[in-house]
Design a protein around this motif. Structure first.
Motif, mmCIF file in Angstrom:
data_model
loop_
_atom_site.group_PDB
_atom_site.id
_atom_site.type_symbol
_atom_site.label_atom_id
_atom_site.label_comp_id
_atom_site.label_asym_id
_atom_site.label_seq_id
_atom_site.Cartn_x
_atom_site.Cartn_y
_atom_site.Cartn_z
ATOM 1 N N GLU A 1 0.635 -1.121 0.345
ATOM 2 C CA GLU A 1 0.213 0.410 0.356
ATOM 3 C C GLU A 1 1.348 1.267 0.232
ATOM 4 O O GLU A 1 2.333 0.962 0.107
ATOM 5 C CB GLU A 1 -1.168 -0.028 1.145
ATOM 6 C CG GLU A 1 -0.351 -0.158 2.605
ATOM 7 C CD GLU A 1 -1.339 -0.451 3.618
ATOM 8 O OE1 GLU A 1 -1.330 0.965 4.445
ATOM 9 O OE2 GLU A 1 -1.703 -1.295 3.863
ATOM 10 N N GLU B 1 0.215 3.557 -5.308
ATOM 11 C CA GLU B 1 -0.884 3.734 -6.248
ATOM 12 C C GLU B 1 -0.365 4.088 -7.322
ATOM 13 O O GLU B 1 -1.530 4.899 -8.435
ATOM 14 C CB GLU B 1 -1.458 4.760 -5.294
ATOM 15 C CG GLU B 1 -2.236 4.269 -4.258
ATOM 16 C CD GLU B 1 -2.467 5.332 -2.815
ATOM 17 O OE1 GLU B 1 -3.494 5.530 -2.355
ATOM 18 O OE2 GLU B 1 -2.287 6.835 -3.549
ATOM 19 N N VAL C 1 -5.007 2.716 -2.363
ATOM 20 C CA VAL C 1 -4.945 1.248 -2.082
ATOM 21 C C VAL C 1 -4.491 0.255 -1.118
ATOM 22 O O VAL C 1 -3.661 0.849 -0.377
ATOM 23 C CB VAL C 1 -3.698 1.026 -3.270
ATOM 24 C CG1 VAL C 1 -3.535 -0.950 -3.664
ATOM 25 C CG2 VAL C 1 -4.238 1.116 -4.360
ATOM 26 N N ARG C 2 -5.267 -0.597 -0.393
ATOM 27 C CA ARG C 2 -5.095 -1.363 0.679
ATOM 28 C C ARG C 2 -4.812 -2.208 0.049
ATOM 29 O O ARG C 2 -6.417 -3.837 0.114
ATOM 30 C CB ARG C 2 -5.104 -1.086 1.867
ATOM 31 C CG ARG C 2 -4.837 -0.039 2.428
ATOM 32 C CD ARG C 2 -5.704 0.242 4.178
ATOM 33 N NE ARG C 2 -6.203 -0.628 4.899
ATOM 34 C CZ ARG C 2 -7.090 -1.837 5.086
ATOM 35 N NH1 ARG C 2 -6.961 -2.330 4.455
ATOM 36 N NH2 ARG C 2 -7.746 -2.877 5.321
ATOM 37 N N GLN C 3 -3.836 -3.744 0.222
ATOM 38 C CA GLN C 3 -3.821 -4.641 -0.653
ATOM 39 C C GLN C 3 -2.700 -5.858 0.067
ATOM 40 O O GLN C 3 -1.521 -5.028 0.486
ATOM 41 C CB GLN C 3 -3.343 -5.009 -1.663
ATOM 42 C CG GLN C 3 -2.223 -4.206 -2.485
ATOM 43 C CD GLN C 3 -1.900 -4.409 -3.946
ATOM 44 O OE1 GLN C 3 -3.098 -5.465 -4.684
ATOM 45 N NE2 GLN C 3 -1.146 -3.919 -4.663
#
Length: 146
Positions: free
Chosen positions: A37, A42, A50-52
């Protein structure tokens, strides 16, 4: 200048644990897993906030890799149709060379995989099939005949 190699293929998933288990059963090795993230992510993928969580798996020879990503934010978008047939535009499957295709299919069935068509033989060269694994992931298997 030419490319050096194909580094990896990305598959976006909803159930990271199930898909990791599927590829590990296939014979891949989990290389690492963790969050991805921040602004650098991004800027690369062109999506804000974005958080993944990502996992990288590699083939036993160390050359082929599959990257799995599970998005926490923004929520992943489902492509239509979900279980697209082999003639749908875009990337459809990943093909793996295996030693014993029947054994691999049997083991993958324990992880929800189903044959798409049938296990068939191409001349005296290969035994081949497609299986659909968790989340509709399409995998080709090829056993070279001796």
């Amino acid at each position: 200048m030419a490319i050096q190699r194909m580094d990896n293929v990305l598959i976006v998933v909803e159930d990271l644990d199930a898909v990791i288990a599927f590829f590990v059963e296939l014979g891949m090795e989990l290389e690492g897993r963790g969050p991805a993230e921040g602004r650098w992510v991004e800027s690369v993928i062109g999506i804000d906030d974005v958080r993944q969580e990502v996992a990288m798996l590699r083939t036993p020879d160390g050359h082929g890799k599959v990257e799995l990503a599970m998005f926490h934010t923004p929520e992943a978008i489902t492509a239509e149709p979900k279980n697209a047939p082999a003639n749908t535009l875009g990337i459809r499957r990943i093909m793996f060379a295996v030693d014993d295709i029947e054994d691999v299919v049997t083991r993958l069935r324990n992880h929800g995989a189903e044959l798409v068509g049938e296990l068939t033989q191409y001349e005296d060269i290969y035994r081949l099939c497609y299986v659909r694994g968790p989340e509709g992931i399409l995998v080709g298997l090829a056993e070279q005949l001796r």
